[in-house]
Design an enzyme around this catalytic site. Structure first.
Site, PDB file in Angstrom:
ATOM      1  N   LYS A  47       0.850  -1.196   0.000  1.00 47.06           N
ATOM      2  CA  LYS A  47       0.000   0.000   0.000  1.00 47.06           C
ATOM      3  C   LYS A  47       0.880   1.237   0.000  1.00 47.06           C
ATOM      4  O   LYS A  47       2.054   1.209   0.393  1.00 47.06           O
ATOM      5  CB  LYS A  47      -0.938   0.020   1.210  1.00 47.06           C
ATOM      6  CG  LYS A  47      -0.251   0.102   2.588  1.00 47.06           C
ATOM      7  CD  LYS A  47       0.179   1.500   3.020  1.00 47.06           C
ATOM      8  CE  LYS A  47       0.941   1.499   4.326  1.00 47.06           C
ATOM      9  NZ  LYS A  47       1.541   2.813   4.678  1.00 47.06           N
ATOM     10  N   ALA A  83      10.565  -2.939   6.156  1.00 45.71           N
ATOM     11  CA  ALA A  83      10.703  -1.680   6.903  1.00 45.71           C
ATOM     12  C   ALA A  83      10.741  -0.479   5.971  1.00 45.71           C
ATOM     13  O   ALA A  83      11.586   0.400   6.085  1.00 45.71           O
ATOM     14  CB  ALA A  83      11.953  -1.711   7.791  1.00 45.71           C
ATOM     15  N   GLY A  96       4.399  -4.193   4.006  1.00 44.51           N
ATOM     16  CA  GLY A  96       4.701  -5.537   3.530  1.00 44.51           C
ATOM     17  C   GLY A  96       4.403  -6.611   4.563  1.00 44.51           C
ATOM     18  O   GLY A  96       3.761  -7.619   4.255  1.00 44.51           O
ATOM     19  N   ASP A 142      -2.124  -1.665  10.163  1.00 43.45           N
ATOM     20  CA  ASP A 142      -2.373  -1.680   8.719  1.00 43.45           C
ATOM     21  C   ASP A 142      -3.037  -2.973   8.245  1.00 43.45           C
ATOM     22  O   ASP A 142      -3.464  -3.053   7.088  1.00 43.45           O
ATOM     23  CB  ASP A 142      -1.066  -1.504   7.938  1.00 43.45           C
ATOM     24  CG  ASP A 142      -0.549  -0.075   7.971  1.00 43.45           C
ATOM     25  OD1 ASP A 142      -1.363   0.848   8.134  1.00 43.45           O
ATOM     26  OD2 ASP A 142       0.679   0.108   7.835  1.00 43.45           O
TER      27      ASP A 142
END
Length: 291
Positions: A10, A95, A100, A135
């Site tokens: 994203k 990171a 991810g 997320d």
């Protein structure tokens, strides 16, 4: 039975931090959308336990991994005795501000729901996912959405107009916890114009979308990692119409609606940054997909 799941990254089109909540988390207001850069998760049923492997040496293979935690959650909550082998084909940088790890966890929840015929809805899986990371609910549902609260209160909005997304990630990673820990709420400018961004998305106005990109976490990450600012400057100089850091960084993305310009930006950045990707906006209903 084996299951393969595509887990897209994203980007944040806007990100604002409103205040610190009583539970210690920050109240967020942001617009997120999915892009066509994805990990692939392969799940294989076993006789017991959880084994995790990855094509990346930067991914932990134990309970520090969100996909591993997702499998533990499903097994413990539903009393499942079967085991699973998880193989993460890693393409999303670690990171990087691209969610991810969260997308891998969301894909594991969705994949196990199918592998073990659990009958849980995406909405139920999104609620479980919030316990793994802020997320994860968005990654479960995908598309384009306003995210409020910790990120769990999701309101779907129209996707951005079709365009190229150029991603450039410096060699270093950034700790989300450290960025939020360094954020001085009394100095946050609350620049992001959520209403303006939503109007731009609704009208499919590419230039307006680019003009409303904003992320208050740049004010924390960029002073600590000046290369993020230099990446933004170079990306804009090579022709990207809208440039922003995603999430807590350090990945910078540029939105471009012409393929020739996208190629020029990629070529220009490759000598400056090792990790450069040219992908497309997904942004519609396409989230995590079973293959």
């Amino acid at each position: 039975m084996d299951i393969s799941i595509k887990a897209p990254a994203k980007i944040n089109l806007t990100l604002d931090v409103l205040h610190k909540r009583a539970d210690g988390y920050h109240e967020l207001e942001m617009v997120m959308t999915t892009i066509d850069l994805a990990d692939r998760i392969d799940l294989t049923e076993t006789t017991g336990g959880i084994q995790l492997e990855s094509t990346s040496g930067f991914v932990p293979f134990d309970e520090r991994n969100l996909a591993y935690q997702a499998a533990v959650m499903v097994k413990e909550r539903l009393g499942i005795k079967k085991g699973v082998h998880i193989l993460i084909h890693k393409h999303i940088p670690v990171a990087a501000g691209l969610a991810g790890g969260s997308s891998d966890a969301a894909a594991t929840l969705i994949g196990l729901n199918r592998l073990w015929n659990l009958g849980l809805s995406r909405e139920e899986l999104a609620k479980w996912g919030l316990e793994l990371g802020s997320d994860v609910p968005f990654c479960v549902l995908g598309g384009t959405a306003i995210a409020r609260g910790r990120g769990e209160n999701l309101t779907p909005v129209p996707p951005p107009p079709p365009c190229w997304v150029i991603l450039a990630k410096p060699s270093h990673g950034v700790s989300t916890a450290e960025v939020f820990g360094a954020l001085k709420l009394d100095q946050v400018s609350h620049r992001p114009n959520l209403k303006g961004m939503i109007q731009a998305l609704e009208s499919k106005d590419f230039d307006a979308v680019c003009g409303h990109l904003d992320n208050v976490l740049e004010d924390v990450t960029i002073p600590a990692y000046p290369k993020v600012a230099r990446l933004k400057e170079r990306m804009a100089a090579f022709g990207a119409q809208g440039v922003l850091m995603s999430g807590s960084g350090p990945t910078v993305f540029g939105l471009i609606n012409r393929e020739s310009v996208a190629k020029r930006v990629v070529n220009g950045l490759r000598g400056f940054c090792r990790h450069v990707y040219a992908v497309r906006i997904l942004g519609g209903t396409e989230g995590i997909q079973l293959e």
